[in-house]
Design a protein around this motif. Structure first.
Motif, mmCIF file in Angstrom:
data_model
loop_
_atom_site.group_PDB
_atom_site.id
_atom_site.type_symbol
_atom_site.label_atom_id
_atom_site.label_comp_id
_atom_site.label_asym_id
_atom_site.label_seq_id
_atom_site.Cartn_x
_atom_site.Cartn_y
_atom_site.Cartn_z
ATOM 1 N N ARG A 247 0.840 -1.200 0.000
ATOM 2 C CA ARG A 247 0.000 0.000 0.000
ATOM 3 C C ARG A 247 0.873 1.246 0.000
ATOM 4 N N VAL A 248 0.599 2.111 -0.959
ATOM 5 C CA VAL A 248 1.408 3.316 -1.137
ATOM 6 C C VAL A 248 0.760 4.523 -0.482
ATOM 7 N N VAL A 249 -0.568 4.583 -0.530
ATOM 8 C CA VAL A 249 -1.326 5.669 0.097
ATOM 9 C C VAL A 249 -2.430 5.053 0.956
ATOM 10 N N PRO A 250 -2.923 5.804 1.961
ATOM 11 C CA PRO A 250 -3.979 5.241 2.810
ATOM 12 C C PRO A 250 -5.274 4.972 2.060
ATOM 13 N N ALA A 251 -5.594 5.863 1.094
ATOM 14 C CA ALA A 251 -6.881 5.745 0.408
ATOM 15 C C ALA A 251 -6.860 6.551 -0.880
ATOM 16 N N SER B 55 -3.800 10.797 1.348
ATOM 17 C CA SER B 55 -4.578 10.064 0.345
ATOM 18 C C SER B 55 -4.553 10.793 -0.994
ATOM 19 N N LEU B 56 -4.935 10.066 -2.048
ATOM 20 C CA LEU B 56 -5.012 10.655 -3.385
ATOM 21 C C LEU B 56 -6.441 11.073 -3.702
ATOM 22 N N VAL C 212 2.623 10.812 -10.479
ATOM 23 C CA VAL C 212 1.999 10.331 -9.256
ATOM 24 C C VAL C 212 2.979 9.588 -8.351
ATOM 25 N N LYS C 213 3.928 8.909 -8.954
ATOM 26 C CA LYS C 213 4.925 8.206 -8.136
ATOM 27 C C LYS C 213 5.661 9.190 -7.229
ATOM 28 N N LYS C 214 5.959 10.374 -7.757
ATOM 29 C CA LYS C 214 6.627 11.401 -6.951
ATOM 30 C C LYS C 214 5.638 12.091 -6.020
ATOM 31 N N LEU C 215 4.410 12.250 -6.482
ATOM 32 C CA LEU C 215 3.397 12.915 -5.675
ATOM 33 C C LEU C 215 3.154 12.165 -4.356
ATOM 34 N N VAL C 216 3.043 10.850 -4.436
ATOM 35 C CA VAL C 216 2.741 10.075 -3.219
ATOM 36 C C VAL C 216 3.920 10.030 -2.260
ATOM 37 N N SER C 217 5.113 10.330 -2.745
ATOM 38 C CA SER C 217 6.293 10.282 -1.870
ATOM 39 C C SER C 217 6.480 11.567 -1.069
ATOM 40 N N ILE C 218 5.710 12.591 -1.405
ATOM 41 C CA ILE C 218 5.831 13.885 -0.701
ATOM 42 C C ILE C 218 5.257 13.776 0.713
#
Length: 380
Positions: free
Chosen positions: A45-49, A183-184, A374-380
């Motif tokens: 899981r990369v993001v909570p939701a 979350s996204l 998005v790969k970079k966005l979720v790492s912020i």
């Protein structure tokens, strides 16, 4: 009792404790609420939701619950390649971009909001993986209809606000805010507004520039509402080359793309990009990834074989010219190889096309996903 006996008993006790712990973990997993709901627990899981807003490109069944809506896909041959082999309300032969992006995020399938609305006051834990609010035929602008065909963007945001408030009551305001900030929030909408401009008297009341400016202003208002209620990471998808859908081509004798529709879409995207850049400086802590679906779809059409497509004009499922004289109805014909078609029906991509779009959204170069993917966005 000898020392050896004590060591043996200690070893047996330790082993029994470990077995008990292991069995407890297994039972806990098998009967956890998420597993009982058919969700797959994953360490990836990369993001909570993920919270999804949009139109038929990402509707996963909300319109099934709209009694008077004709914008439904809960019948064959839709869902032909979905894991269940059954129509679900997705306007696709299989999974759509919302499903595929959720997979990339290590999340279970995100359910349609209206399938869970009755559970709002019972358990907000059901909403912790995210919710899909998207609705087929939805627009940025709200239409005044006695029997709505879809759920407009503003109404989708209204639904989200009720979910957010419930989460705060369930897990506490601080935890809910942290959960939502990581979350996204994915928004894919606008195509139906573009079509409306040409299908009604709207074009007589406003210039193309005035119309797209109003579209973007309305979208901005909804993004700010989401921000005010916890959203910080946005995935915004521009309008694609929608003048090249089988439905639009079918209206021309030469079956070429409709230039005016594409031009208005490009004009909207330009204003949208400008707005997002300004919003980044206006709202503290907001981050976003914009996907240029227009250019990527243009690449599909110009060089189809490079992307695995053999057919980019005709729909896979339908009737008549370009299989676009009718929607993908149960009595329609459909192609045997869906993976080499860009379009599933008159207006919607195949799962194969959705997969390529999502690959770009996730890790595409700056040319197509900016200011970050998005790969970079979720790492912020």
């Amino acid at each position: 009792m000898g020392e050896g006996s004590v060591n043996v008993r200690a070893a047996v006790t330790t082993m029994a404790s470990r077995l008990f712990l292991l069995m407890s973990l297994i039972i806990s997993f098998l009967f956890s609420p998420s597993n009982l709901l058919g969700f797959t627990v994953t360490e990836a899981r990369v993001v909570p939701a993920m919270y999804v807003f949009g139109d038929s490109l990402v509707d996963v069944g909300n319109n099934n619950y709209l009694q008077f809506s004709l914008a439904k896909a809960n019948f064959p041959h839709n869902g032909l390649d979905f894991p269940t082999k059954q129509p679900t309300g997705r306007f696709c032969n299989g999974k759509n971009a919302a499903d595929l992006l959720a997979e990339k995020m290590g999340l279970p399938t995100i359910p349609p909001y209206l399938s869970m609305a009755s559970k709002l006051n019972k358990s907000y834990n059901l909403f912790l993986n995210g919710v899909n609010f998207a609705s087929g035929a939805a627009k940025i602008f709200k239409e005044d209809q006695q029997y709505p065909q879809s759920i407009s963007l503003g109404e989708q945001v209204d639904y989200y606000l009720s979910v957010k408030e419930g989460l705060g009551q369930q897990i506490g305001t601080f935890k809910a805010q942290k959960h939502l900030s990581k979350s996204l929030f994915t928004i894919i909408i606008g195509s139906n507004d573009i079509y409306t401009y040409f299908d009604s008297s709207t074009s007589n009341r406003s210039t193309p520039q005035q119309y797209v400016d109003s579209m973007v202003l309305t979208l901005k208002q909804q993004v700010k509402r989401l921000y005010d209620y916890g959203a910080r990471k946005f995935v915004i998808v521009g309008i694609a080359l929608i003048g090249c859908t089988p439905s639009e081509r079918n209206e021309r004798s030469d079956q070429e793309c409709k230039a005016d529709v594409n031009q208005l879409s490009a004009k909207y995207n330009k204003v949208l990009i400008s707005m997002l850049k300004k919003l980044k400086s206006e709202l503290k802590g907001i981050n976003y990834s914009y996907f240029d679906g227009y250019s990527v779809m243009h690449n599909f059409i110009q060089n189809p074989t490079a992307y695995g497509f053999a057919e980019v004009k005709a729909a896979c499922c339908g009737l008549g010219k370009l299989n676009a004289d009718a929607p993908c109805l149960p009595f329609a014909t459909y192609c045997s190889n869906r993976s080499n078609h860009l379009f599933w029906d008159r207006t919607h991509p195949t799962e194969a096309a959705h997969r390529i779009f999502v690959d770009y959204i996730l890790s595409g170069p700056l040319q197509y996903t900016f200011p970050i993917n998005v790969k970079k966005l979720v790492s912020i």
